[in-house]
Design a protein around this motif. Sequence first.
Motif: not given
Length: 323
Positions: A204-213
């Motif tokens: 969850v946290i790793n996906s939030l850090i993605r710049r494309d979001l």
Amino acid sequence: MAHTRLYRNGVLDAEGFPIADVSDYVGDPSCTIWFDLCSPTPDDLAVISEELGLHALAVEDVLHDRQRPKLDVYDTHLFLAVYGERLDTETGDITSTEIDIFVTRNALVTVRENDQFDVDEVIRRWDANREMAKHGVGFLLHGLLDYVVDGHFEIIQSLDDQIEQLENHLFDNQISGRDLQQRTFAMRKNLVQFRRAVLPMREVINSLIRRDLHVVEPAMAPYYQDVYDHVMRVTEWTDSLRDLVGNIRETSLTQQSYRLNDIMKKLTSWAAIIAVPTMITGFYGQNVPYPGAEQPIGFWVSTLVIIVASSSLYLLFRKQDWL
């Protein structure tokens, strides 16, 4: 009074206003809105869904309990499901509160399963970092997730202390083997339940850090990275404690087997010692003539043989550490 907040241009402008007033601000790009729902009805969610354009599948997930911690990406918003964990120090049980989160461009909506999750503490954290409010929804979401993960960290520290006490009880014989087994089983059950809540948080946290979001601004990235580091520590700590509890259980079973073997050795040794006088007295109890029959010397000889043989066996078993 509802849990609602309005930030305008990074400054807290209003709070405690009715949720019905959210529609007055949600279209203003300079506004960031947060509001909280506790055990809402389907009708409440339907109104919010229509106002913010929430996806039907995300709303359906809120209505169905026990979602896996996750992050779903939709066209107009994000949906997160996380769990606030609380440890009862008296019973040792862990209780979970599901928190569903909707994240739009300028609104954060939290839906709590019940009132066991302390949302007031989240508000205090936001107030302690007012200068970061200019980062909008990313700032609010970080404060919420940081509080959730810190709660996980406190629980795993408490579980570590309890497991250390179990380790100390392994060899001090202060509690019975049955009690130790029960406490070990309860601890392992808690760890399995706790692991289900914390392990998916990495994704969850790793996906939030993605710049494309486009949820986490570059200035907020180090703060989310810090939360991610805490999540990694909690998950690794949980796995190591689960292995440790398994080792405690195996060690306890091994100790029980050792004690059983030790008892069997002692019983066997005493049985062998008792068998000697039984054999001799049985021999002298025959109803046929034998050397020393009906004479005092026969009694003294049998008594001497019993003492010598029994003493020899006792000394032999002591030397072998069987007694």
